[in-house]
Motif scaffolding. Structure first.
Motif, mmCIF file in Angstrom:
data_model
loop_
_atom_site.group_PDB
_atom_site.id
_atom_site.type_symbol
_atom_site.label_atom_id
_atom_site.label_comp_id
_atom_site.label_asym_id
_atom_site.label_seq_id
_atom_site.Cartn_x
_atom_site.Cartn_y
_atom_site.Cartn_z
ATOM 1 N N GLY A 193 -92.128 -25.305 50.009
ATOM 2 C CA GLY A 193 -92.569 -23.932 49.835
ATOM 3 C C GLY A 193 -91.406 -22.973 49.679
ATOM 4 N N SER A 194 -91.256 -22.003 50.586
ATOM 5 C CA SER A 194 -90.203 -21.002 50.490
ATOM 6 C C SER A 194 -89.494 -20.866 51.829
ATOM 7 N N ILE A 195 -88.317 -20.256 51.788
ATOM 8 C CA ILE A 195 -87.565 -19.938 53.003
ATOM 9 C C ILE A 195 -87.199 -18.460 52.960
ATOM 10 N N GLU A 196 -87.014 -17.881 54.119
ATOM 11 C CA GLU A 196 -86.534 -16.503 54.213
ATOM 12 C C GLU A 196 -85.082 -16.529 54.642
ATOM 13 N N VAL A 197 -84.249 -15.832 53.887
ATOM 14 C CA VAL A 197 -82.819 -15.746 54.192
ATOM 15 C C VAL A 197 -82.551 -14.379 54.806
ATOM 16 N N ARG A 198 -81.915 -14.381 55.969
ATOM 17 C CA ARG A 198 -81.584 -13.133 56.645
ATOM 18 C C ARG A 198 -80.065 -13.030 56.807
ATOM 19 N N ILE A 199 -79.525 -11.940 56.308
ATOM 20 C CA ILE A 199 -78.101 -11.636 56.459
ATOM 21 C C ILE A 199 -78.014 -10.394 57.337
ATOM 22 N N LYS A 200 -77.433 -10.540 58.520
ATOM 23 C CA LYS A 200 -77.426 -9.435 59.489
ATOM 24 C C LYS A 200 -76.000 -9.005 59.806
ATOM 25 N N ARG A 201 -75.766 -7.696 59.729
ATOM 26 C CA ARG A 201 -74.463 -7.168 60.129
ATOM 27 C C ARG A 201 -74.474 -6.968 61.643
ATOM 28 N N PHE A 202 -73.871 -7.908 62.337
ATOM 29 C CA PHE A 202 -73.869 -7.903 63.806
ATOM 30 C C PHE A 202 -72.968 -6.802 64.359
ATOM 31 N N ALA A 203 -71.828 -6.585 63.690
ATOM 32 C CA ALA A 203 -70.893 -5.549 64.138
ATOM 33 C C ALA A 203 -70.291 -4.856 62.927
ATOM 34 N N ASN A 204 -70.152 -3.537 63.028
ATOM 35 C CA ASN A 204 -69.552 -2.720 61.973
ATOM 36 C C ASN A 204 -68.461 -1.884 62.621
ATOM 37 N N ARG A 205 -67.228 -2.404 62.589
ATOM 38 C CA ARG A 205 -66.148 -1.833 63.390
ATOM 39 C C ARG A 205 -65.383 -0.721 62.688
ATOM 40 N N SER A 206 -65.620 -0.532 61.387
ATOM 41 C CA SER A 206 -64.935 0.532 60.651
ATOM 42 C C SER A 206 -65.857 1.053 59.555
ATOM 43 N N THR A 207 -66.243 2.300 59.659
ATOM 44 C CA THR A 207 -67.163 2.872 58.671
ATOM 45 C C THR A 207 -66.474 3.181 57.347
ATOM 46 N N SER A 208 -65.164 3.026 57.276
ATOM 47 C CA SER A 208 -64.454 3.238 56.012
ATOM 48 C C SER A 208 -64.388 1.960 55.164
ATOM 49 N N GLU A 209 -64.736 0.817 55.766
ATOM 50 C CA GLU A 209 -64.710 -0.447 55.021
ATOM 51 C C GLU A 209 -65.899 -0.530 54.064
ATOM 52 N N LYS A 210 -65.650 -1.119 52.869
ATOM 53 C CA LYS A 210 -66.692 -1.283 51.868
ATOM 54 C C LYS A 210 -67.566 -2.494 52.189
ATOM 55 N N VAL A 211 -68.747 -2.501 51.602
ATOM 56 C CA VAL A 211 -69.584 -3.702 51.595
ATOM 57 C C VAL A 211 -69.260 -4.463 50.315
ATOM 58 N N ILE A 212 -68.619 -5.619 50.453
ATOM 59 C CA ILE A 212 -68.302 -6.511 49.319
ATOM 60 C C ILE A 212 -68.696 -7.904 49.782
ATOM 61 N N LEU A 213 -69.942 -8.267 49.523
ATOM 62 C CA LEU A 213 -70.578 -9.438 50.132
ATOM 63 C C LEU A 213 -71.140 -10.368 49.062
ATOM 64 N N GLY A 214 -70.849 -11.667 49.178
ATOM 65 C CA GLY A 214 -71.346 -12.657 48.223
ATOM 66 C C GLY A 214 -72.176 -13.731 48.903
ATOM 67 N N TYR A 215 -73.037 -14.380 48.114
ATOM 68 C CA TYR A 215 -73.963 -15.396 48.630
ATOM 69 C C TYR A 215 -74.095 -16.512 47.611
ATOM 70 N N ALA A 216 -74.194 -17.756 48.112
ATOM 71 C CA ALA A 216 -74.395 -18.913 47.236
ATOM 72 C C ALA A 216 -75.399 -19.873 47.868
ATOM 73 N N PHE A 217 -76.275 -20.411 47.037
ATOM 74 C CA PHE A 217 -77.322 -21.360 47.438
ATOM 75 C C PHE A 217 -77.119 -22.628 46.620
ATOM 76 N N VAL A 218 -76.999 -23.760 47.278
ATOM 77 C CA VAL A 218 -76.779 -25.032 46.580
ATOM 78 C C VAL A 218 -77.747 -26.083 47.109
ATOM 79 N N LYS A 219 -78.441 -26.746 46.220
ATOM 80 C CA LYS A 219 -79.238 -27.916 46.591
ATOM 81 C C LYS A 219 -78.343 -29.134 46.463
ATOM 82 N N VAL A 220 -78.103 -29.796 47.593
ATOM 83 C CA VAL A 220 -77.157 -30.907 47.616
ATOM 84 C C VAL A 220 -77.771 -32.162 47.012
ATOM 85 N N ASP A 221 -79.013 -32.493 47.396
ATOM 86 C CA ASP A 221 -79.671 -33.669 46.834
ATOM 87 C C ASP A 221 -81.175 -33.477 46.874
#
Length: 592
Positions: free
Chosen positions: A564-592
């Motif tokens: 069926g389907s899965i839900e992917v959750r990406i959570k920012r647990f800590a944000n220590r500097s509000t001047s830092e940019k969000v530059i975030l990448g994600y990859a999904f691979v089916k191994v077999d």
């Protein structure tokens, strides 16, 4: 008298290492307080050796008598027009050769944007989404090009490290001129062409074993349109180079042997990528303006330092990647299992490369393994070494000989860079997204045979060898990115949540995220600015999560319990500097 110049140099090795990752289990996460307790204390903006030099010179009150026939105006001294005598402090003339690193981050406004890409190699169909809306390939690439141009037009020129001979007072003056300047002792690189075992294999064998021949070259993918630069102390004789795909940036300081091996590995792996050679520790600017834009850096060297901390060399590289969006591969070390990786391989945004044997898929005995006190697991990947180039003539210069063989992590690093050049040539979605590339290489790695080699890697999972088929020809893989200012992309729950469909019961999947941190923040705080976690859910139950506190990436590796389907959750647990940019990448691979 002859003025004395004190030049203190140390040796740096051309190095490489092994790889490890964050735990991918349901381990309890460290709190911010626990993290702070592990951090190293604030360090001086002088390296230890520079600090000792400055302190020694400041305490040196010795004066010398210097006699000159005349001063700068031609005046002579004394009644008999004899010599002019001066008293000069030793500390005013003794100098150290240093490197000046400015770690100030180039703060450029970043508009909120997200992208998504799916590719089916069986049908050769590519699908693109921009800000959640499906668009054509031409529309996506056109808007990406315009966005990149606008970004580059607003960008200041990157300040590369600068080498100088300075007295103690000049060092202090440099530091006083800017709070973001750091000064370290100049390190002389001593190149080597071979380490440890001599189990060499023809380069064609290694290309086939890694999937490059079958899945890239045989499909016409040879690095077209992609530029790769390297830093080396010298340039290769042109008889070893395909000059149609080689550009020298700056003058050639003289021929060298180590650079022959680097160039040969790059040009056999990605034969139509443009290779740019640079002397010394310099970074190319305006990278998108070259005929074949510079998207990848390959550094087959690393400083073996007198401590294991995160240094200004690492911070400068982190800033370069953060600002210019170049994928940087750095050899991690040839000091052996118990040795620390070198610098700038410790950079959070860089991809450190260890070495494995093409004979048995095991880490070689000389590959460095120990993480630095920067608290991030390194290296991230390992790749094949021990290349042999049949028919290459022997060449000797400065007492060192290239004889058609090349190993060490010095060889594994350009091989990884060449593989990635092919990948970017095949998938333009990855252009200017080092965060997505790192996530993809992490997700697309296969296990090494001696998984206990890494001294301080995770007990739950160890990094492996990226195979070309895993990240470009799998029958199911999907990539995404999110960029913007610090308050962008995450919802009110500090999450990014989405669904992956067509999950097959009992099949093996690997998902990874990676994000960038500025070097200025990392050096000042010995920490990642944002702590982001990754978890996978199905039918309301968490299947797997990865929640390290130390790494700028996370990985989950699981077998799907249901279809069926899965839900992917990406959570920012800590944000220590509000001047830092969000530059975030994600990859999904089916191994077999």
């Amino acid at each position: 008298m002859n003025k004395k110049m004190l030049t203190i140099t140390a040796v740096a090795a051309l190095v490489g290492g092994t790889a490890s990752y964050a735990a991918t289990s349901d381990d309890v996460k460290s709190t911010d307080k626990e993290w702070a307790d592990e951090s190293a204390p604030a360090t001086s903006r002088m390296s230890n050796s520079v600090k000792k030099f400055v302190e020694a010179q400041k305490s040196n009150a010795q004066k010398r008598k210097v006699s000159l026939k005349s001063d700068v105006l031609g005046r002579r001294g004394g009644a008999q027009k004899g010599a002019l005598d001066y008293a000069i402090k030793d500390s005013d003339v003794q100098k150290m050769k240093v490197v000046i690193n400015d770690v100030k981050t180039n703060d450029i406004p970043l508009p909120t944007v997200s992208g998504r890409y799916e590719f089916n190699p069986n049908t050769n169909q590519k699908a693109y989404w921009l800000n959640g809306t499906k668009v054509s390939e031409s529309e996506y690439l056109s808007k990406a090009e315009k966005r990149e141009k606008k970004y580059n037009d607003s960008k200041k020129t990157f300040v590369s490290p600068r080498t100088a001979y300075l007295t103690a007072s000049e060092i202090e003056k440099e530091l006083a001129s800017s709070e973001t300047k750091y000064i370290t002792e100049y390190k002389e690189v001593e190149p080597n062409l071979s380490y440890g075992s001599q189990d060499y294999r023809d380069y064609s064998y290694i290309l086939q074993k890694s999937g490059v021949t079958s899945y890239a070259h045989n499909n016409g993918v040879k690095g077209q349109g992609v530029g790769v630069y390297y830093n080396e102390g010298g340039c290769p004789p042109l008889s070893y180079v395909n000059t149609s795909y080689y550009t020298r940036l700056g003058t050639c300081p003289g021929y060298a042997t180590h650079v022959i091996g680097v160039t040969r590995v790059l040009q056999t792996t990605a034969p139509e990528a443009m290779i740019y050679g640079i002397d010394g520790v310099n970074y190319p600017t305006n990278v998108s303006n070259y005929a074949q834009p510079i998207m990848i850096g390959s550094q087959s060297w690393s400083f073996v330092l007198d401590d294991n901390g995160y240094t200004s060399y690492d911070a400068v590289m982190d800033n370069y990647i953060y600002t210019n969006r170049v994928v940087e591969f750095v050899a991690a070390g040839n000091g052996g299992r118990q040795s620390y990786i070198g610098s700038p391989s410790r950079a959070l945004n860089a991809i450190s490369v260890g070495a494995v044997s093409p004979v048995d898929n095991m880490y070689v005995s000389y590959s460095s393994s120990k993480n630095s006190i920067a608290l991030n697991d390194k290296p991230e990947v390992a790749n094949y070494t021990s290349f042999r180039f049949p028919g290459d003539a022997s060449y000797t210069v400065s007492g060192k000989t290239y004889n058609g063989t090349f190993n060490g992590t010095s060889a594994a690093t350009p091989f990884m860079a060449g593989m990635t050049a092919n990948m970017l040539s095949q998938h333009h979605f990855l252009w200017w997204h080092p965060e997505v590339v790192k996530a993809l290489l992490i997700a697309g790695s296969k296990s090494v045979e001696n998984s206990d080699y890494d001294v301080d890697g995770s007990s739950r999972f160890l990094a492996g060898i990226p195979h070309y088929s895993s990240f470009t020809w799998s029958d199911a893989y999907r990539w995404r990115f999110w960029q913007g200012e610090n308050n962008s992309n995450f919802d009110s729950n500090k999450e990014i949540v989405f669904t992956e469909y067509s999950i097959q019961k009992g099949k093996h999947y690997r998902l990874a995220i990676s994000w960038l941190t500025s070097g200025e923040y990392a050096l000042a705080n010995k920490n990642v600015a944002q702590d982001i976690d990754l978890s996978v859910w199905q039918n309301g139950t968490r299947i797997k999560n990865s929640a390290s506190a130390k790494n700028p990436y996370e990985l989950v590796d699981f077998v799907a319990p249901e279809a069926g389907s899965i839900e992917v959750r990406i959570k920012r647990f800590a944000n220590r500097s509000t001047s830092e940019k969000v530059i975030l990448g994600y990859a999904f691979v089916k191994v077999d």
